[in-house]
Design an enzyme around this catalytic site. Structure first.
Site, PDB file in Angstrom:
ATOM      1  N   THR A  45     -20.594 -32.093  62.377  1.00 41.39           N
ATOM      2  CA  THR A  45     -21.849 -31.396  62.118  1.00 41.39           C
ATOM      3  C   THR A  45     -22.542 -31.014  63.420  1.00 41.39           C
ATOM      4  O   THR A  45     -23.336 -30.063  63.451  1.00 41.39           O
ATOM      5  CB  THR A  45     -22.761 -32.269  61.234  1.00 41.39           C
ATOM      6  N   TYR A 107      -4.937 -30.266  63.442  1.00 39.53           N
ATOM      7  CA  TYR A 107      -4.029 -29.136  63.689  1.00 39.53           C
ATOM      8  C   TYR A 107      -2.587 -29.554  63.930  1.00 39.53           C
ATOM      9  O   TYR A 107      -1.664 -28.947  63.406  1.00 39.53           O
ATOM     10  CB  TYR A 107      -4.522 -28.258  64.868  1.00 39.53           C
ATOM     11  N   TYR A 133     -12.235 -41.823  61.467  1.00 42.43           N
ATOM     12  CA  TYR A 133     -12.866 -40.756  60.679  1.00 42.43           C
ATOM     13  C   TYR A 133     -11.772 -39.921  60.041  1.00 42.43           C
ATOM     14  O   TYR A 133     -11.005 -39.247  60.721  1.00 42.43           O
ATOM     15  CB  TYR A 133     -13.761 -39.920  61.602  1.00 42.43           C
ATOM     16  N   ARG A 138     -10.520 -30.821  56.595  1.00 36.38           N
ATOM     17  CA  ARG A 138     -10.699 -30.088  57.847  1.00 36.38           C
ATOM     18  C   ARG A 138      -9.502 -30.220  58.788  1.00 36.38           C
ATOM     19  O   ARG A 138      -9.214 -29.307  59.551  1.00 36.38           O
ATOM     20  CB  ARG A 138     -11.951 -30.591  58.587  1.00 36.38           C
ATOM     21  N   LYS A 161     -15.007 -43.867  58.480  1.00 37.84           N
ATOM     22  CA  LYS A 161     -15.732 -42.865  57.706  1.00 37.84           C
ATOM     23  C   LYS A 161     -14.691 -42.132  56.881  1.00 37.84           C
ATOM     24  O   LYS A 161     -13.829 -41.444  57.433  1.00 37.84           O
ATOM     25  CB  LYS A 161     -16.460 -41.892  58.638  1.00 37.84           C
ATOM     26  N   ILE A 203     -22.331 -41.574  56.344  1.00 41.11           N
ATOM     27  CA  ILE A 203     -22.528 -40.742  57.529  1.00 41.11           C
ATOM     28  C   ILE A 203     -22.746 -39.336  56.999  1.00 41.11           C
ATOM     29  O   ILE A 203     -21.818 -38.683  56.526  1.00 41.11           O
ATOM     30  CB  ILE A 203     -21.346 -40.857  58.500  1.00 41.11           C
TER      31      ILE A 203
END
Length: 291
Positions: A45, A107, A133, A138, A161, A203
């Site tokens: 973010t 990626y 995380y 994503r 997370k 989070i």
């Protein structure tokens, strides 16, 4: 262990994409006053993907300076290069961060063994509490519960997370990692249920604009006050949904600007929120009592 509402803080920028220090101070003070549990600096973010290494390190250090011990700061230090992740995590430690949050390498699609070795290498290289995380939507990479269980045995890996939104993972992670391992939701829409099932906090993107209500919801869920937790979550539900009408952090930066917390600024390839969504996000802010 950090427990409760942890804000995944936006990085305020001016119209040219430069970091807006005055707004950063305003945001840090906003979360201190609201009782937010901790700040994540330069996470997803916070537009970590478009900050260069020097900016990344300087922003972590500046956030810590502005926090001045009033609120814990967790530094986003993940990268798809293990060497870069180590470098960023060292920057966070040198700046005095309370912990580091490391996204799975994106990626390049590592194997589960590659993920294990990546995280172990960073943990062994930098003596700072580290939070895994996992956000496969994503990164195109899923850190599986059995791999997390292996990593939970590394002394300074203290939690995860999990942004999958898969509530079945809470039990699997708790069973595999033990009670002392922190479990944080990274999906605002399911965070209330995540905590009611035994998670330790959220989070949060939503906490950028509704920090008090998010903290009230989290603390109620952690205390198993289900009626109160769900009532708070219903007021927040439109924000949980509509802060993702375009890619995060596009809507939440517009919402923060609407609240007077920051100016108009975002870095390409992200763009400012499309006009067609303004009324929808504004209505969500009103439902949560932010306007």
């Amino acid at each position: 262990m950090f427990r409760g509402s942890i804000v995944a803080l936006i990085t305020p920028m001016d119209a040219d994409g430069g970091i807006d220090d005055a707004s950063l101070k305003r945001l840090v003070d906003f979360h201190v006053d609201a009782g937010t549990t901790a700040i994540v600096s330069v996470g997803t973010t916070g537009e970590s993907a478009t900050l260069d290494e020097d900016e990344h390190c300087r922003l972590i250090a500046r956030t810590l300076q502005l926090a001045d011990g009033r609120i814990p700061v967790i530094a986003g230090t993940g990268a798809n290069s293990t060497r870069e992740a180590i470098t960023l995590t060292r920057c966070a430690k040198e700046a005095g961060a309370d912990a580091a949050l490391l996204v799975t390498p994106y990626y390049n699609k590592p194997t589960q063994e590659g993920l294990y070795l990546h995280y172990r290498a960073v943990a062994e290289a930098v003596d700072i509490p580290q939070i895994l995380y996992n956000v496969p939507g994503r990164t195109a990479c899923d850190l599986l519960p059995e791999t997390v269980a292996r990593l939970a045995k590394v002394d300074n890996i203290i939690g995860i997370k999990d942004a999958t939104g898969d509530l079945k993972r809470v039990a699997a992670l708790r069973e595999g990692c033990g009670e002392g391992f922190a479990l944080y939701s990274g999906d605002d829409a399911s965070a209330c249920d995540f905590m009611l099932l035994g998670g330790d906090g959220d989070i949060s993107v939503t906490a950028n604009v509704a920090p008090r209500l998010m903290q009230e919801m989290c603390q109620a869920a952690l205390a198993d006050q289900r009626v109160l937790a769900r009532a708070c979550d219903r007021r927040l539900s439109a924000l949980h949904r509509d802060l993702f009408v375009q890619s995060n952090p596009i809507p939440v930066k517009w919402a923060a600007c609407e609240l007077g917390l920051c100016g108009v600024g975002i870095r390409l390839p992200l763009t400012w929120l499309s006009d067609q969504f303004h009324a929808r996000v504004r209505a969500a802010l009103e439902q949560a009592g932010c306007l």
